[in-house]
Scaffold this motif. Sequence first.
Motif, short mmCIF file in Angstrom:
data_model
loop_
_atom_site.label_atom_id
_atom_site.label_comp_id
_atom_site.label_asym_id
_atom_site.label_seq_id
_atom_site.Cartn_x
_atom_site.Cartn_y
_atom_site.Cartn_z
N GLN A 1 -9.10 -7.85 -2.87
CA GLN A 1 -7.96 -7.11 -2.32
C GLN A 1 -6.75 -8.02 -2.13
OE1 GLN A 1 -8.73 -4.03 -2.78
NE2 GLN A 1 -10.81 -4.86 -3.06
N GLY B 1 0.22 3.48 -4.83
CA GLY B 1 -1.01 4.18 -4.51
C GLY B 1 -2.22 3.68 -5.29
N LEU C 1 0.81 -1.21 0.00
CA LEU C 1 0.00 0.00 0.00
C LEU C 1 0.85 1.26 0.00
CD1 LEU C 1 -2.74 -1.16 2.50
CD2 LEU C 1 -3.07 -0.71 0.07
N ARG D 1 -4.62 1.48 -3.18
CA ARG D 1 -5.57 2.17 -2.32
C ARG D 1 -6.76 2.70 -3.12
NH1 ARG D 1 -0.63 4.09 -0.36
NH2 ARG D 1 -0.89 6.09 -1.45
N ARG D 2 -6.46 3.29 -4.28
CA ARG D 2 -7.55 3.82 -5.12
C ARG D 2 -8.46 2.70 -5.61
NH1 ARG D 2 -3.23 7.20 -6.68
NH2 ARG D 2 -2.68 5.88 -8.45
N ARG E 1 -10.75 1.54 -2.77
CA ARG E 1 -11.85 2.48 -2.53
C ARG E 1 -12.95 2.31 -3.58
NH1 ARG E 1 -7.55 6.02 -0.95
NH2 ARG E 1 -7.44 6.94 -3.04
#
Length: 232
Positions: free
Chosen positions: A64, A27, A23, A30-31, A34
Motif C-alpha cells: 500500500q 479510486g 485515496l 481503494r479497489r 481491497r
Amino acid sequence: LSYHVQSDYFVALQWVDLFVEALEQDGTLRRAARKDLIAAMRRDPASTHPAAVLLFNKGFQALQCYRLAHWLWTRGRRALALYVQSMVSAHFGVDIHPAARVGSGVLIDHATGIVIGETATVGDDVSLLHNVTLGGTGKVGGDRHPKVGRGVLVGAGATVLGNITVGDCARIAPGSVVLKPVPSFTVVTGVPAKPVGKVVLELGSALPSEEMQHSLDNIEAFELSGIDGAGL
C-alpha cells in the motif's frame, strides 16, 4: 502506515494527509487495497482476520505504501515518491521502485527481501514469496526489468533478471534464477531456470498464485518431444 513511515522530517500526520489525498483523488487505490487484502486472506493461512492483515502484515503494508509512491511518481512528485520508497525499504525490508507497475490482488508473503525494479511490471493476482528479485542486467538504462503476467506464483528466493516476460499462470520454483522468457502455464526451476512441466491446478482456482503449491510433484511433465528447456 503513516506511523511506520514517519520520520523527523515528515511526521505521521503529514503522511495521513498524503494518504487521504491520494485515496480521495484515485479510486483505483481503494479497489487495489481491497483486492490485496482479499488475496492475503485467501492465500495465507496465517492471515486469520482482515484487521490482522491491516495491522501486522508487512507485505500488505509495504504494497500500500508502494501504491502511494507510484501515485506520487505518476503525478510528477518524484522526489517525495523516492522518499516513500526509501522509508518502506528501511522499515519493511521491501524495495519497490515507485515507477514499477503492480496490479491488484497481489500477495507479498513474508515480504522480507523483495526487490522490484523501475521498469518491472507485475500483473493482477500474482503471489510473490520472500527474497524475490525482479531485477535488471547490466547498467544500460531503459526498459530492463521483467514483465510478470497474471496469476503467476514466484517462489521464495527466486530471481528474474532482464526485460523478459513471465507468461500468465506460470510457476517459478523457489531459488530459481530466470534469465529467459517463461511461457504461460509453465513450471520452471533451476539455475539457470529451465521448464520441467506444465501447471496442474488441483483446487479448481485456475491460478497458481491462488493455490500456492510449490512442490514439483503436482506438475504435468513434458512429453519427450524435444522440449528440454532449450527455449529458456
